[in-house]
Design a protein around this motif. Structure first.
Motif, PDB file in Angstrom:
ATOM      1  N   HIS A 208       0.858  -1.191   0.000  1.00 55.74           N
ATOM      2  CA  HIS A 208       0.000   0.000   0.000  1.00 55.74           C
ATOM      3  C   HIS A 208       0.887   1.231   0.000  1.00 55.74           C
ATOM      4  CE1 HIS A 208       0.638   0.090   4.483  1.00 55.74           C
ATOM      5  NE2 HIS A 208       0.558  -1.209   4.337  1.00 55.74           N
ATOM      6  N   GLY A 209       0.344   2.330  -0.460  1.00 52.47           N
ATOM      7  CA  GLY A 209       1.094   3.560  -0.547  1.00 52.47           C
ATOM      8  C   GLY A 209       0.746   4.543   0.551  1.00 52.47           C
ATOM      9  N   THR A 210       1.544   5.606   0.631  1.00 53.81           N
ATOM     10  CA  THR A 210       1.353   6.656   1.628  1.00 53.81           C
ATOM     11  C   THR A 210       0.907   7.941   0.937  1.00 53.81           C
ATOM     12  OG1 THR A 210       3.026   5.739   3.121  1.00 53.81           O
ATOM     13  CG2 THR A 210       2.513   8.081   3.358  1.00 53.81           C
ATOM     14  N   LEU A 211      -0.139   8.534   1.472  1.00 52.90           N
ATOM     15  CA  LEU A 211      -0.669   9.789   0.933  1.00 52.90           C
ATOM     16  C   LEU A 211      -1.042  10.697   2.095  1.00 52.90           C
ATOM     17  CD1 LEU A 211      -1.763  11.525  -1.454  1.00 52.90           C
ATOM     18  CD2 LEU A 211      -3.949  10.317  -1.163  1.00 52.90           C
ATOM     19  N   SER A 220      -0.423   3.386  -6.311  1.00 51.21           N
ATOM     20  CA  SER A 220       0.092   4.505  -7.106  1.00 51.21           C
ATOM     21  C   SER A 220       0.821   5.521  -6.229  1.00 51.21           C
ATOM     22  CB  SER A 220      -1.043   5.197  -7.866  1.00 51.21           C
ATOM     23  OG  SER A 220      -2.019   5.705  -6.985  1.00 51.21           O
ATOM     24  N   PHE A 221       0.663   5.415  -4.897  1.00 55.70           N
ATOM     25  CA  PHE A 221       1.352   6.318  -3.977  1.00 55.70           C
ATOM     26  C   PHE A 221       2.539   5.642  -3.288  1.00 55.70           C
ATOM     27  CE2 PHE A 221      -3.074   7.898  -4.113  1.00 55.70           C
ATOM     28  CZ  PHE A 221      -2.812   9.126  -4.718  1.00 55.70           C
ATOM     29  N   LEU A 246      -2.929  -6.255  -1.715  1.00 55.04           N
ATOM     30  CA  LEU A 246      -3.149  -4.812  -1.697  1.00 55.04           C
ATOM     31  C   LEU A 246      -3.986  -4.522  -0.450  1.00 55.04           C
ATOM     32  CD1 LEU A 246      -4.219  -4.246  -5.422  1.00 55.04           C
ATOM     33  CD2 LEU A 246      -1.949  -3.860  -4.438  1.00 55.04           C
ATOM     34  N   GLU A 247      -3.349  -4.019   0.603  1.00 50.09           N
ATOM     35  CA  GLU A 247      -4.090  -3.792   1.845  1.00 50.09           C
ATOM     36  C   GLU A 247      -4.671  -2.371   1.808  1.00 50.09           C
ATOM     37  OE1 GLU A 247      -3.807  -5.603   6.228  1.00 50.09           O
ATOM     38  OE2 GLU A 247      -2.289  -4.079   5.804  1.00 50.09           O
ATOM     39  N   ILE A 248      -5.735  -2.256   1.048  1.00 47.35           N
ATOM     40  CA  ILE A 248      -6.415  -0.997   0.779  1.00 47.35           C
ATOM     41  C   ILE A 248      -7.908  -1.224   0.955  1.00 47.35           C
ATOM     42  CG2 ILE A 248      -4.632  -0.023  -0.722  1.00 47.35           C
ATOM     43  CD1 ILE A 248      -6.095  -1.245  -3.084  1.00 47.35           C
ATOM     44  N   PHE A 249      -8.679  -0.134   0.935  1.00 42.14           N
ATOM     45  CA  PHE A 249     -10.064  -0.265   1.381  1.00 42.14           C
ATOM     46  C   PHE A 249     -11.045   0.559   0.566  1.00 42.14           C
ATOM     47  CE2 PHE A 249      -7.124  -0.983   4.901  1.00 42.14           C
ATOM     48  CZ  PHE A 249      -7.454  -2.296   5.232  1.00 42.14           C
ATOM     49  N   SER A 250     -10.811   0.669  -0.743  1.00 40.76           N
ATOM     50  CA  SER A 250     -11.785   1.340  -1.607  1.00 40.76           C
ATOM     51  C   SER A 250     -11.615   0.843  -3.034  1.00 40.76           C
ATOM     52  CB  SER A 250     -11.615   2.861  -1.575  1.00 40.76           C
ATOM     53  OG  SER A 250     -10.491   3.271  -2.336  1.00 40.76           O
ATOM     54  N   GLN A 251     -12.687   0.941  -3.801  1.00 42.28           N
ATOM     55  CA  GLN A 251     -12.618   0.510  -5.196  1.00 42.28           C
ATOM     56  C   GLN A 251     -11.689   1.418  -6.010  1.00 42.28           C
ATOM     57  OE1 GLN A 251     -16.409  -0.061  -7.116  1.00 42.28           O
ATOM     58  NE2 GLN A 251     -15.488  -0.481  -9.109  1.00 42.28           N
ATOM     59  N   SER A 257      -4.494   0.753  -8.228  1.00 42.32           N
ATOM     60  CA  SER A 257      -3.402  -0.171  -7.907  1.00 42.32           C
ATOM     61  C   SER A 257      -3.238  -1.220  -8.992  1.00 42.32           C
ATOM     62  CB  SER A 257      -3.655  -0.841  -6.556  1.00 42.32           C
ATOM     63  OG  SER A 257      -3.665   0.095  -5.500  1.00 42.32           O
ATOM     64  N   CYS A 258      -4.347  -1.724  -9.484  1.00 41.40           N
ATOM     65  CA  CYS A 258      -4.274  -2.715 -10.561  1.00 41.40           C
ATOM     66  C   CYS A 258      -3.650  -2.109 -11.816  1.00 41.40           C
ATOM     67  CB  CYS A 258      -5.665  -3.265 -10.866  1.00 41.40           C
ATOM     68  SG  CYS A 258      -6.308  -4.362  -9.578  1.00 41.40           S
ATOM     69  N   ARG A 259      -3.934  -0.848 -12.074  1.00 38.89           N
ATOM     70  CA  ARG A 259      -3.313  -0.196 -13.236  1.00 38.89           C
ATOM     71  C   ARG A 259      -1.795  -0.093 -13.050  1.00 38.89           C
ATOM     72  NH1 ARG A 259      -8.149   2.933 -12.998  1.00 38.89           N
ATOM     73  NH2 ARG A 259      -7.108   4.621 -11.854  1.00 38.89           N
ATOM     74  N   VAL A 260      -1.363   0.168 -11.818  1.00 37.34           N
ATOM     75  CA  VAL A 260       0.075   0.201 -11.538  1.00 37.34           C
ATOM     76  C   VAL A 260       0.701  -1.165 -11.813  1.00 37.34           C
ATOM     77  CG1 VAL A 260       1.792   0.417  -9.690  1.00 37.34           C
ATOM     78  CG2 VAL A 260      -0.071   2.074  -9.867  1.00 37.34           C
TER      79      VAL A 260
END
Length: 268
Positions: A208-211, A220-221, A246-251, A257-260
Motif C-alpha cells: 500500500h502507498g502513503t498519501l 500509485s502512492f 493490496l491492503e487498501i479499502f476502496s474501489q 493499484s491494478c493499473r500500476v
C-alpha cells in the motif's frame, strides 16, 4: 485490468473494497484476484464475524473461483501484554476466529505482535523488551497448543518497531512472516534489507502507498523504486503460493493499484 492468475504469486486485496459486507465484496472480487484478506472484527460494540451460512457461502465462492483467503486475526488482541489474563483473552479470541474459518481454503493467518492498546514498543527499556518477547513466547505457545493449524501458517507482521525484536519468537516457533512493505516505507525501515532478510519466510506481503501522512492508500502512492524492488525479489525467487495483498479499502484505490501492476504482467 484483471490481475487474477497473472503473476508468480497469488494476487489479492482486502475484503473491504466496495462499501458492503464481506460476501458482496468476495462476489465483486472473485474474478479479479486470487486471494482475499478477511479483515475480521469482534468487540462488545461491533462484530463483522460471518454466520455459519456465510462461511459456507465463502467456501463455495472460493471453490468456484479458485480463491484462497488470508485471515487477519483481530486487531484488538495483545499477545505481548504483560498481564497473562489479557494474553489468555487474546489467544482465546484468535482461537475462535481460527475455528470459525476452519473450513475455508486459507493461505495464511496474519497476526500482530503488540503489547496493548496505544502502547509504543519503540519506547520500551531493555527490560520491557525482554518482558514483551517473553509474553509473546507464552502467547504463541498457548495458541499452538489450542489448535492443530501448523505454526508456519501463522504470519507475524512487521509494524512500527524493528522486526528483529520479535524475530527470535518467530524463529523459535517456526512461524512465517507477513512482510508489510507499506509499513516499511511508511515508518522508514530499509525495504531492501528487510526483503533480503525476511522474504524467504514471508507467506504474505502487504502492499500500500502513503498519501498525506497516511498509509493504506493506492499502490500509485508507493515509491516506484520500492515496488520495483519487491517485484524483482518476487520474480527472482518465485513462490506461487505466496500472497501479494493490496491492503487498501476502496474501489478507487483497488482500480488504480491494478493499473500500476499492469506494467509487471508478462506478455505471452
Amino acid at each position: 485490468m484483471i490481475c487474477k492468475q497473472q503473476f508468480p504469486f497469488r494476487f489479492g486485496t482486502s475484503s473491504y473494497i466496495i462499501p458492503a459486507d464481506i460476501i458482496p465484496n468476495v462476489e465483486f472480487l472473485k474474478d479479479k484476484v486470487d486471494d482475499i484478506e478477511l479483515v475480521l472484527f469482534e468487540s462488545d460494540e461491533f462484530s463483522n464475524l460471518p454466520s455459519p451460512g456465510d462461511m459456507q457461502k465463502l467456501a463455495e465462492l472460493a471453490e468456484a473461483s479458485a480463491l484462497t483467503y488470508s485471515v487477519h486475526l483481530p486487531l484488538d488482541v495483545y499477545l505481548g501484554h504483560p498481564d497473562r489474563s489479557e494474553r489468555e483473552r487474546s489467544v482465546g479470541k484468535c482461537l475462535r476466529i481460527i475455528e470459525l474459518t476452519r473450513d475455508l481454503p486459507k493461505s495464511a493467518y496474519v497476526m500482530h505482535f503488540e503489547a496493548g492498546p496505544g502502547v509504543d514498543i519503540n519506547a520500551f527499556s531493555a527490560d520491557e523488551k525482554r518482558l514483551f518477547t517473553e509474553a509473546l513466547h507464552d502467547s504463541i505457545s498457548m495458541l499452538l497448543k489450542g489448535t492443530a493449524v501448523p505454526a508456519s501458517e501463522f504470519c507475524a507482521e512487521n509494524l512500527n518497531y524493528p522486526f528483529e525484536l520479535v524475530w527470535p519468537v518467530v524463529e523459535a516457533f517456526g512461524l512465517s512472516v507477513t512482510l508489510d512493505v507499506g509499513h516499511l516505507e511508511f515508518y522508514g525501515f530499509p525495504t531492501a534489507e528487510y526483503l533480503e532478510r525476511y522474504l524467504p519466510y514471508a507467506r504474505v506481503l502487504h502492499m500500500h502507498g502513503t498519501l498525506e501522512g497516511k498509509d493504506h492508500n493506492s499502490l500509485s502512492f508507493m515509491k516506484p523504486e520500492a515496488l520495483d524492488l519487491v517485484m524483482k525479489a518476487l520474480t527472482d525467487a518465485p513462490v506461487q503460493s505466496r500472497v501479494f495483498t493490496l491492503e487498501i479499502f476502496s474501489q478507487e484505490d483497488f482500480d488504480s493499484s491494478c493499473r500500476v501492476m499492469e506494467r509487471f504482467v508478462l506478455s505471452d
